[in-house]
Design a protein around this motif. Structure first.
Motif, PDB file in Angstrom:
ATOM      1  N   VAL A 311      26.372  57.793  79.570  1.00  0.00           N
ATOM      2  CA  VAL A 311      25.053  57.413  80.081  1.00  0.00           C
ATOM      3  C   VAL A 311      25.055  57.523  81.593  1.00  0.00           C
ATOM      4  O   VAL A 311      26.002  57.082  82.255  1.00  0.00           O
ATOM      5  CB  VAL A 311      24.664  55.982  79.635  1.00  0.00           C
ATOM      6  N   ARG A 312      24.000  58.123  82.133  1.00  0.00           N
ATOM      7  CA  ARG A 312      23.849  58.303  83.563  1.00  0.00           C
ATOM      8  C   ARG A 312      22.496  57.727  84.005  1.00  0.00           C
ATOM      9  O   ARG A 312      21.563  57.621  83.214  1.00  0.00           O
ATOM     10  CB  ARG A 312      23.905  59.791  83.929  1.00  0.00           C
ATOM     11  N   THR A 313      22.404  57.396  85.283  1.00  0.00           N
ATOM     12  CA  THR A 313      21.156  56.903  85.871  1.00  0.00           C
ATOM     13  C   THR A 313      20.637  57.915  86.882  1.00  0.00           C
ATOM     14  O   THR A 313      21.408  58.463  87.670  1.00  0.00           O
ATOM     15  CB  THR A 313      21.375  55.559  86.583  1.00  0.00           C
ATOM     16  N   ARG A 314      19.351  58.177  86.844  1.00  0.00           N
ATOM     17  CA  ARG A 314      18.699  59.017  87.837  1.00  0.00           C
ATOM     18  C   ARG A 314      17.497  58.266  88.400  1.00  0.00           C
ATOM     19  O   ARG A 314      16.797  57.571  87.662  1.00  0.00           O
ATOM     20  CB  ARG A 314      18.257  60.347  87.237  1.00  0.00           C
ATOM     21  N   LEU A 315      17.270  58.417  89.700  1.00  0.00           N
ATOM     22  CA  LEU A 315      16.214  57.654  90.377  1.00  0.00           C
ATOM     23  C   LEU A 315      15.016  58.534  90.690  1.00  0.00           C
ATOM     24  O   LEU A 315      15.170  59.650  91.182  1.00  0.00           O
ATOM     25  CB  LEU A 315      16.754  57.043  91.672  1.00  0.00           C
ATOM     26  N   GLY A 316      13.830  58.004  90.414  1.00  0.00           N
ATOM     27  CA  GLY A 316      12.600  58.663  90.824  1.00  0.00           C
ATOM     28  C   GLY A 316      12.310  58.359  92.277  1.00  0.00           C
ATOM     29  O   GLY A 316      12.856  57.427  92.860  1.00  0.00           O
ATOM     30  N   SER A 317      11.423  59.149  92.853  1.00  0.00           N
ATOM     31  CA  SER A 317      11.158  59.001  94.286  1.00  0.00           C
ATOM     32  C   SER A 317       9.762  58.486  94.575  1.00  0.00           C
ATOM     33  O   SER A 317       9.273  58.618  95.684  1.00  0.00           O
ATOM     34  CB  SER A 317      11.365  60.348  94.997  1.00  0.00           C
ATOM     35  N   GLY A 318       9.101  57.907  93.570  1.00  0.00           N
ATOM     36  CA  GLY A 318       7.836  57.241  93.837  1.00  0.00           C
ATOM     37  C   GLY A 318       6.597  57.983  93.398  1.00  0.00           C
ATOM     38  O   GLY A 318       5.498  57.598  93.777  1.00  0.00           O
ATOM     39  N   ALA A 319       6.731  59.031  92.600  1.00  0.00           N
ATOM     40  CA  ALA A 319       5.558  59.778  92.156  1.00  0.00           C
ATOM     41  C   ALA A 319       5.070  59.238  90.818  1.00  0.00           C
ATOM     42  O   ALA A 319       5.810  59.256  89.830  1.00  0.00           O
ATOM     43  CB  ALA A 319       5.891  61.266  92.033  1.00  0.00           C
ATOM     44  N   TYR A 320       3.848  58.780  90.766  1.00  0.00           N
ATOM     45  CA  TYR A 320       3.295  58.241  89.526  1.00  0.00           C
ATOM     46  C   TYR A 320       3.285  59.295  88.427  1.00  0.00           C
ATOM     47  O   TYR A 320       3.513  58.993  87.257  1.00  0.00           O
ATOM     48  CB  TYR A 320       1.875  57.726  89.801  1.00  0.00           C
ATOM     49  N   ILE A 321       3.057  60.543  88.793  1.00  0.00           N
ATOM     50  CA  ILE A 321       2.988  61.619  87.815  1.00  0.00           C
ATOM     51  C   ILE A 321       4.311  61.768  87.071  1.00  0.00           C
ATOM     52  O   ILE A 321       4.354  62.289  85.955  1.00  0.00           O
ATOM     53  CB  ILE A 321       2.596  62.954  88.496  1.00  0.00           C
ATOM     54  N   ALA A 322       5.419  61.304  87.663  1.00  0.00           N
ATOM     55  CA  ALA A 322       6.719  61.407  87.001  1.00  0.00           C
ATOM     56  C   ALA A 322       6.794  60.566  85.743  1.00  0.00           C
ATOM     57  O   ALA A 322       7.754  60.689  84.977  1.00  0.00           O
ATOM     58  CB  ALA A 322       7.838  61.012  87.966  1.00  0.00           C
ATOM     59  N   GLY A 323       5.799  59.714  85.486  1.00  0.00           N
ATOM     60  CA  GLY A 323       5.760  58.980  84.231  1.00  0.00           C
ATOM     61  C   GLY A 323       5.321  59.847  83.072  1.00  0.00           C
ATOM     62  O   GLY A 323       5.578  59.517  81.919  1.00  0.00           O
ATOM     63  N   GLU A 324       4.647  60.967  83.351  1.00  0.00           N
ATOM     64  CA  GLU A 324       4.292  61.930  82.299  1.00  0.00           C
ATOM     65  C   GLU A 324       5.567  62.629  81.853  1.00  0.00           C
ATOM     66  O   GLU A 324       6.364  63.080  82.673  1.00  0.00           O
ATOM     67  CB  GLU A 324       3.281  62.936  82.852  1.00  0.00           C
ATOM     68  N   GLU A 325       5.800  62.723  80.544  1.00  0.00           N
ATOM     69  CA  GLU A 325       7.121  63.089  80.054  1.00  0.00           C
ATOM     70  C   GLU A 325       7.609  64.446  80.539  1.00  0.00           C
ATOM     71  O   GLU A 325       8.788  64.609  80.896  1.00  0.00           O
ATOM     72  CB  GLU A 325       7.176  63.030  78.529  1.00  0.00           C
ATOM     73  N   MET A 326       6.738  65.449  80.596  1.00  0.00           N
ATOM     74  CA  MET A 326       7.195  66.767  81.026  1.00  0.00           C
ATOM     75  C   MET A 326       7.443  66.793  82.534  1.00  0.00           C
ATOM     76  O   MET A 326       8.377  67.449  83.014  1.00  0.00           O
ATOM     77  CB  MET A 326       6.172  67.831  80.629  1.00  0.00           C
ATOM     78  N   ALA A 327       6.622  66.068  83.295  1.00  0.00           N
ATOM     79  CA  ALA A 327       6.853  65.977  84.738  1.00  0.00           C
ATOM     80  C   ALA A 327       8.144  65.227  85.020  1.00  0.00           C
ATOM     81  O   ALA A 327       8.877  65.558  85.960  1.00  0.00           O
ATOM     82  CB  ALA A 327       5.668  65.279  85.420  1.00  0.00           C
ATOM     83  N   LEU A 328       8.447  64.214  84.200  1.00  0.00           N
ATOM     84  CA  LEU A 328       9.696  63.476  84.358  1.00  0.00           C
ATOM     85  C   LEU A 328      10.890  64.407  84.153  1.00  0.00           C
ATOM     86  O   LEU A 328      11.863  64.362  84.910  1.00  0.00           O
ATOM     87  CB  LEU A 328       9.733  62.315  83.367  1.00  0.00           C
ATOM     88  N   LEU A 329      10.819  65.243  83.140  1.00  0.00           N
ATOM     89  CA  LEU A 329      11.929  66.162  82.878  1.00  0.00           C
ATOM     90  C   LEU A 329      12.096  67.157  84.022  1.00  0.00           C
ATOM     91  O   LEU A 329      13.227  67.513  84.389  1.00  0.00           O
ATOM     92  CB  LEU A 329      11.692  66.892  81.555  1.00  0.00           C
ATOM     93  N   GLU A 330      10.987  67.610  84.590  1.00  0.00           N
ATOM     94  CA  GLU A 330      11.079  68.497  85.754  1.00  0.00           C
ATOM     95  C   GLU A 330      11.774  67.785  86.912  1.00  0.00           C
ATOM     96  O   GLU A 330      12.652  68.356  87.572  1.00  0.00           O
ATOM     97  CB  GLU A 330       9.674  68.932  86.180  1.00  0.00           C
ATOM     98  N   SER A 331      11.394  66.537  87.156  1.00  0.00           N
ATOM     99  CA  SER A 331      12.022  65.763  88.229  1.00  0.00           C
ATOM    100  C   SER A 331      13.508  65.542  87.947  1.00  0.00           C
ATOM    101  O   SER A 331      14.346  65.613  88.846  1.00  0.00           O
ATOM    102  CB  SER A 331      11.308  64.424  88.398  1.00  0.00           C
ATOM    103  N   LEU A 332      13.840  65.269  86.684  1.00  0.00           N
ATOM    104  CA  LEU A 332      15.230  65.051  86.290  1.00  0.00           C
ATOM    105  C   LEU A 332      16.086  66.291  86.565  1.00  0.00           C
ATOM    106  O   LEU A 332      17.275  66.185  86.861  1.00  0.00           O
ATOM    107  CB  LEU A 332      15.288  64.682  84.812  1.00  0.00           C
ATOM    108  N   GLU A 333      15.452  67.452  86.488  1.00  0.00           N
ATOM    109  CA  GLU A 333      16.156  68.702  86.757  1.00  0.00           C
ATOM    110  C   GLU A 333      16.210  69.039  88.244  1.00  0.00           C
ATOM    111  O   GLU A 333      16.729  70.082  88.632  1.00  0.00           O
ATOM    112  CB  GLU A 333      15.491  69.848  86.001  1.00  0.00           C
ATOM    113  N   GLY A 334      15.664  68.153  89.081  1.00  0.00           N
ATOM    114  CA  GLY A 334      15.693  68.377  90.520  1.00  0.00           C
ATOM    115  C   GLY A 334      14.514  69.157  91.046  1.00  0.00           C
ATOM    116  O   GLY A 334      14.516  69.588  92.199  1.00  0.00           O
ATOM    117  N   LYS A 335      13.472  69.298  90.242  1.00  0.00           N
ATOM    118  CA  LYS A 335      12.282  70.033  90.646  1.00  0.00           C
ATOM    119  C   LYS A 335      11.160  69.066  91.013  1.00  0.00           C
ATOM    120  O   LYS A 335      11.266  67.859  90.820  1.00  0.00           O
ATOM    121  CB  LYS A 335      11.819  70.954  89.507  1.00  0.00           C
ATOM    122  N   GLN A 336      10.076  69.610  91.522  1.00  0.00           N
ATOM    123  CA  GLN A 336       8.915  68.777  91.813  1.00  0.00           C
ATOM    124  C   GLN A 336       8.327  68.272  90.503  1.00  0.00           C
ATOM    125  O   GLN A 336       8.245  69.018  89.517  1.00  0.00           O
ATOM    126  CB  GLN A 336       7.868  69.574  92.593  1.00  0.00           C
TER     127      GLN A 336
END
Length: 610
Positions: A311-336
């Motif tokens: 299990v690993r932890t990754r931190l969001g940077s404050g974008a509300y849109i990152a709560g949308e599942e596909m946007a979250l996965l993009e962020s998890l991959e290091g993308k916008q």
């Protein structure tokens, strides 16, 4: 927070557990050592969470430690997470060697001195008590089970909140923790685990309400050597904080849910995506993961079963849109953080293009209880279509605030006027904003017929969402409130799709001129046309939900908008506004005017939710 070092209590002579038998033996060892540490002592428990820290709990804790030591008391001073009673923080729970625990609320450093003096004298203090955990009254303190804030709750996820130290894995194990995980990997097949989750019919607690069992089944069936489990803990609406309190108080519970999910779908790695601004939740989850590795519950060949789970932890940077599942996965991959087009869905093409099951933190926290008690037990709670319990947060001018856990099916009237104590003196109920910022309001005559569930609110333009509600009173300008909610979506839109990128600013501009007394005939109809286009054409849920609040306010408070347009009185100059306060437990009123679209103002300090 001090750098983590494993508590001696958890690891003294234990080492890494090599088998299920080792785990069972460790349960008894943990319980006996915890009992030994408390024996003959006064136990003082202080709830430390983001909200209590903001209200001065660190000073209270320091005062207790200093005074108890100075008075040479025989004591054990410990910290736990929030029990949900934000209205009573800072709080201290005191349990005598031969007596029950008594919860004291609104403790200041001066009151802490008095509590310490009473403990040193071998007695309970008679003031500031909220109640006792005993079944009968004790020394003038009524049972907590009789208190309206507690009596209507059904605590499953929050059973150990405010009781178990979130930074001590032994306390969690002694209370039954990780037994569901061990049961799953030693007594059940992955398919049987998924069957129990499906029988429970636990639906997503992040907003959409999608059945978790269906997701898990799809993830299990996906043919791929590498799969992932991802947790959405990145809540960021200004009036929602249930996940961060859940992780602050019960991080091991969530971790256990992740581990069971990994086993069920055949994933070796799980990620918890947490809002980077949730410092305490991040720290405590990190500690939970480190402790689970140190004890042998995470890693390769867990308990000698051949199962490998990391299990690993990754931190969001404050974008509300990152709560949308596909946007979250993009962020998890290091993308916008911008949403992808669906299909394909994450269970087919998710993180790093591998099958991924993505659930909300509250959803996964239910899983250990489902495995231990059975899916039928969970399905027996709640309503016909909304099963289990729900964590709820409430802001506004209510007597009490905080996180509560209620069984699905409670009426909104009971929630507001019983659990949360109704309105503060001098304020009249005007409405309830539902679904965070993703739905419309409801009015008082509707409250007794509307339930805490997924269905009834949707029928009237509201939404349960992630369980964040705002009570607004008769001093709140509903036009400005609608502008505030819409402006939040304007700031948080990622701009990928045209309907949302242009629609949100357009709505803010129209609402802004109405609020400022410059509304035009036809503006209401223009709002409705813009909103319909956004709902039909936006790429993701943010654009679809962004017009919902203003459409709801127009449905139930249309006269207020028409008055502002056609009368244009000076009353609109200085209304009360609800300000975004991510770490606050209540909506904070302040007199100011929100700017029109195009005027310079910094973005609101909030992030995303699922």
């Amino acid at each position: 927070m001090q750098p983590y070092s494993p508590p001696e209590l958890a690891y003294k002579g234990a080492g890494v557990l090599k088998s299920p038998a080792d785990f069972n033996a460790h349960i008894n060892t943990a319980r006996s050592r915890l009992a030994e540490a408390r024996a003959g002592k006064w136990v003082l428990t202080v709830a430390v969470s983001e909200d209590s820290i903001a209200k001065g709990v660190r000073d209270v804790l320091a005062t207790l430690a200093r005074e108890l030591e100075r008075l040479n008391a025989d004591y054990l001073l410990r910290t736990v997470g929030s029990g949900g009673w934000s209205w009573a923080d800072p709080s201290v729970e005191i349990e005598g060697p031969d007596g029950p625990a008594v919860l004291y609320g609104n403790i200041t450093p001066e009151r802490a001195e008095a509590l310490a003096a009473a403990v040193a004298e071998g007695r309970y203090h008679g003031e500031w008590g909220i109640g006792t955990r005993a079944d009968e009254p004790f020394e003038g303190h009524q049972p907590l089970s009789d208190h309206p804030f507690f009596s209507r709750q059904h605590r499953v996820l929050f059973r150990d909140a405010g009781v178990v130290d979130p930074e001590n894995i032994d306390e969690y194990i002694a209370a039954g923790g990780y037994s569901a995980f061990v049961k799953a990997i030693t007594e059940m097949t992955p398919e049987e685990v998924i069957e129990e989750v499906s029988t429970a019919n636990v639906r997503g607690r992040g907003g959409a309400g999608f059945p978790a069992g269906f997701k898990w089944g799809g993830g299990r069936e996906s043919q791929a050597e590498t799969k992932y489990v991802v947790v959405n803990s990145h809540e960021g609406e200004p009036n929602v904080y249930k996940d961060r309190r859940l992780i602050e108080s019960c991080p091991h519970q969530l971790l256990e849910g992740i581990m069971i999910a990994c086993y069920a779908i055949g994933a070796k790695t799980g990620y918890n995506y947490i809002g980077g601004e949730h410092f305490l939740a991040v720290d405590r989850f990190h500690i939970a993961v480190e402790q689970a590795y140190a004890l042998g519950l995470l890693g390769d060949n867990v308990l000698g079963t051949g199962q490998s789970i990391h299990v690993r932890t990754r931190l969001g940077s404050g974008a509300y849109i990152a709560g949308e599942e596909m946007a979250l996965l993009e962020s998890l991959e290091g993308k916008q953080a911008k949403p992808r087009t669906k299909p394909p869905y994450p269970t087919v093409v998710g993180y790093l293009n591998r099958p991924t099951v993505l659930n909300n933190a509250e959803t996964l926290s239910n899983v250990p209880h489902i495995i231990n008690n059975g899916g039928a037990w969970f399905a027996g709670l709640g309503t016909e279509r909304s099963k289990g319990t729900k964590l709820v947060t409430m802001q506004g001018r209510t007597e009490r605030s905080g996180v509560v856990e209620v069984e699905m099916g409670m009426s909104l009237y009971d929630l507001i006027f019983n659990v949360y104590g109704g309105m503060q003196e001098g304020y009249e109920f005007a409405g309830l904003q539902t679904g965070g910022i993703s739905a419309g309001p409801v009015t008082r005559p509707m409250l007794k017929d509307l339930l805490v569930d997924f269905e009834s609110l949707r029928e009237v333009g509201g939404m349960l969402g992630s369980g964040g509600f705002v009570v607004f009173d008769d001093t709140v300008d509903v036009v400005e409130f609608a502008l505030y909610l819409t402006e939040f979506s304007r700031w948080e839109s990622c701009g990928k799709c045209t309907p949302c990128r242009l629609g949100c600013p357009a709505l803010v501009e129209i609402l802004g001129r109405i609020f400022n007394g410059q509304g035009r005939p036809g503006d209401i109809e223009l709002i409705e046309r813009h909103s319909q286009a956004m709902v039909e054409l936006s790429l993701c849920g943010l654009g679809v939900a962004a017009p919902a609040p203003v459409m709801g306010f127009l449905q139930y408070y249309r006269a207020e908008f028409e008055k502002r347009i056609y009368e244009q009185t000076d009353e609109s100059v200085a209304p009360l506004t609800l300000i975004a306060a991510p770490n606050a437990a209540t909506a904070i009123p302040d007199r100011h005017r929100l700017p029109l679209y195009g005027q310079s103002t910094p973005p609101l300090g909030v992030s995303g939710d699922d």
